[in-house]
Scaffold this motif. Structure first.
Motif, short mmCIF file in Angstrom:
data_model
loop_
_atom_site.label_atom_id
_atom_site.label_comp_id
_atom_site.label_asym_id
_atom_site.label_seq_id
_atom_site.Cartn_x
_atom_site.Cartn_y
_atom_site.Cartn_z
N LYS A 173 -1.82 -19.42 -10.22
CA LYS A 173 -1.70 -18.38 -11.26
C LYS A 173 -0.89 -18.91 -12.44
O LYS A 173 -1.17 -18.59 -13.59
N GLY A 174 0.10 -19.75 -12.12
CA GLY A 174 0.93 -20.34 -13.18
C GLY A 174 0.09 -21.17 -14.15
O GLY A 174 0.32 -21.15 -15.35
N VAL A 175 -0.85 -21.91 -13.61
CA VAL A 175 -1.73 -22.74 -14.45
C VAL A 175 -2.57 -21.85 -15.38
O VAL A 175 -2.68 -22.11 -16.57
N PHE A 176 -3.12 -20.79 -14.79
CA PHE A 176 -3.93 -19.87 -15.61
C PHE A 176 -3.06 -19.14 -16.63
O PHE A 176 -3.49 -18.86 -17.74
N GLU A 177 -1.84 -18.81 -16.23
CA GLU A 177 -0.93 -18.09 -17.11
C GLU A 177 -0.70 -18.90 -18.40
O GLU A 177 -0.72 -18.35 -19.49
N THR A 178 -0.52 -20.20 -18.25
CA THR A 178 -0.28 -21.06 -19.42
C THR A 178 -1.60 -21.46 -20.10
O THR A 178 -1.79 -21.21 -21.28
N ASN A 179 -2.48 -22.09 -19.33
CA ASN A 179 -3.67 -22.71 -19.94
C ASN A 179 -4.68 -21.68 -20.44
O ASN A 179 -5.35 -21.93 -21.45
N PHE A 180 -4.82 -20.58 -19.74
CA PHE A 180 -5.80 -19.58 -20.17
C PHE A 180 -5.15 -18.40 -20.90
O PHE A 180 -5.39 -18.20 -22.08
N PHE A 181 -4.27 -17.66 -20.20
CA PHE A 181 -3.71 -16.47 -20.85
C PHE A 181 -2.82 -16.86 -22.03
O PHE A 181 -2.70 -16.09 -22.99
N GLY A 182 -2.21 -18.06 -21.96
CA GLY A 182 -1.41 -18.53 -23.10
C GLY A 182 -2.26 -18.61 -24.37
O GLY A 182 -1.83 -18.20 -25.45
N VAL A 183 -3.46 -19.13 -24.21
CA VAL A 183 -4.39 -19.26 -25.34
C VAL A 183 -4.84 -17.87 -25.81
O VAL A 183 -4.86 -17.57 -27.01
N VAL A 184 -5.16 -17.02 -24.84
CA VAL A 184 -5.62 -15.66 -25.18
C VAL A 184 -4.54 -14.91 -25.94
O VAL A 184 -4.80 -14.29 -26.98
N ARG A 185 -3.29 -14.99 -25.44
CA ARG A 185 -2.17 -14.30 -26.10
C ARG A 185 -2.02 -14.77 -27.56
O ARG A 185 -1.85 -13.95 -28.45
N MET A 186 -2.06 -16.08 -27.76
CA MET A 186 -1.87 -16.62 -29.11
C MET A 186 -2.99 -16.16 -30.04
O MET A 186 -2.76 -15.78 -31.18
#
Ligand code: NAD
Length: 317
Positions: free
Chosen positions: A106-119
């Motif tokens: 989940k940590g990987v998705f939190e940064t790599n995916f949701f991090g991009v979505v948030r930005m």
């Protein structure tokens, strides 16, 4: 008027190299907001930035996993005006999935995916209003083709690719450019961090055969690929500079030509058989990536020939 470029994950690697390159642009085309999760790690960037620091380059705190951190950073930018957003922050994870916890994943998705979505969620409304802007996402060739023992990392980059593919039609309509940059191996701390963790890893949760496969085939092979074909972060930064200064930036841009035939083969043969065979040989028969690439080119030609034969039989050509 210089364009404001906001980059995430600038304390090392590609982000650092890109921030320095853009801030030192001879034509002074950019004002760089170089962001990082942990400002205590600003030393390397400050040193590399030289005279550009606090002139064309400003360092700000931004954690792509925190809404409040993103909002605070954006709030400190005059008019929240970002011309170019570069989503670079990312983390890796390798090894047998039996040895990884769901929380690690989940940590990987939190940064790599949701991090991009948030930005993107944060800058998109302003860009839409202005009908201007460029969003760049540092994906990976692993966003196009999965690689053994990178299951979760590749999945996170596939997620990013699917997200951007879908969003593209909207951004096109608002005159906003969206680009996925897909590097192959790049020699940065990324690989080091991931490898160190892998070597220290506890493989008691998987069987001996899998553990050996990972240590003896995967890690050795990856090392060889990185030392023969790895690009420097400066190389990749140069590619990104080219992409953001193009009149009509492409939707996808691969930085390492050796990979292109292999990724193209996936689409040339929808059954997946040919590309899977190439990757199997790459890992287990110690083929080099260059050999794999040449085989892929031959196979694509052969496939194209078959498709043409089929079309001729149907009377289409
Ligand atoms: P790197 O580890 O040097 O850089 C990644 C940066 O992201 C680090 O500075 C890290 O601190 C930062 N980061 C991590 N989590 C963050 C968070 N929550 N908020 C803000 N920053 C955060 O590695 P790199 O190779 O420069 O990686 C940059 C990008 O390139 C990543 O998205 C990575 O997936 C991608 N990429 C790397 C390679 C490679 O072989 N190194 C290949 C293809 C793609």
């Amino acid at each position: 008027e210089p364009r404001l470029v906001l980059i995430t994950g600038c304390s090392s690697g590609i982000g650092l190299a890109l921030a320095v390159k853009l801030a030192n642009d001879e034509q002074k085309r950019f004002k760089v907001v170089a962001t990082m999760r942990n400002l205590a790690k600003r030393g390397a960037l400050e040193e590399a930035a030289g005279d550009a620091l606090n002139d064309t380059l400003e360092i700000k705190k931004l954690d792509v996993c925190s809404d409040s951190s993103i909002r605070e950073c954006m709030g400190s930018i005059p008019g929240r005006h970002v011309d170019v957003l570069i989503n670079n922050a990312g983390v890796g994870l390798i090894g047998p999935i039996e040895c990884q916890s769901i929380d690690d994943m989940k940590g990987v998705f939190e940064t790599n995916f949701f991090g991009v979505v948030r930005m993107i969620k944060e800058v998109l409304p302003d860009m839409k209003r202005r009908r201007r802007g460029h969003i760049v996402v540092i994906s990976s060739v692993m966003g196009l083709q999965g690689i053994m023992f990178n299951d979760i990392y590749a999945a996170s980059k596939f997620a990013v690719e699917g997200f951007c593919e879908s969003l593209l039609y909207q951004t096109m309509n608002f005159n906003i450019f969206l680009t996925l940059v897909e590097p192959g191996p790049v020699v940065t701390e990324f690989e080091l961090k991931v490898n160190e963790e892998a070597i220290r890893g506890d493989y008691s949760k998987t069987d001996l055969e899998t553990a050996e496969m990972f240590i003896n085939f995967y890690l050795k092979n990856t090392k060889a690929i990185f030392s023969s074909l790895g690009q420097t972060p400066e190389d990749v930064a140069e590619h990104i500079l080219r992409v953001i200064t193009m009149e009509e930036p492409p939707f996808r841009h691969q930085t390492n030509q050796v990979y292109t035939p292999v990724t193209a083969l996936k689409y040339a043969d929808p059954s997946g058989e040919l590309v899977n065979d190439i990757f199997y040989k790459l890992v287990f028969h110690h083929d080099t990536l260059m050999q794999a690439s040449l085989r892929a080119i031959k196979l694509i030609r052969w496939k194209a020939h078959k498709v043409q034969q089929g079309a001729r039989m149907l009377g289409l050509i």
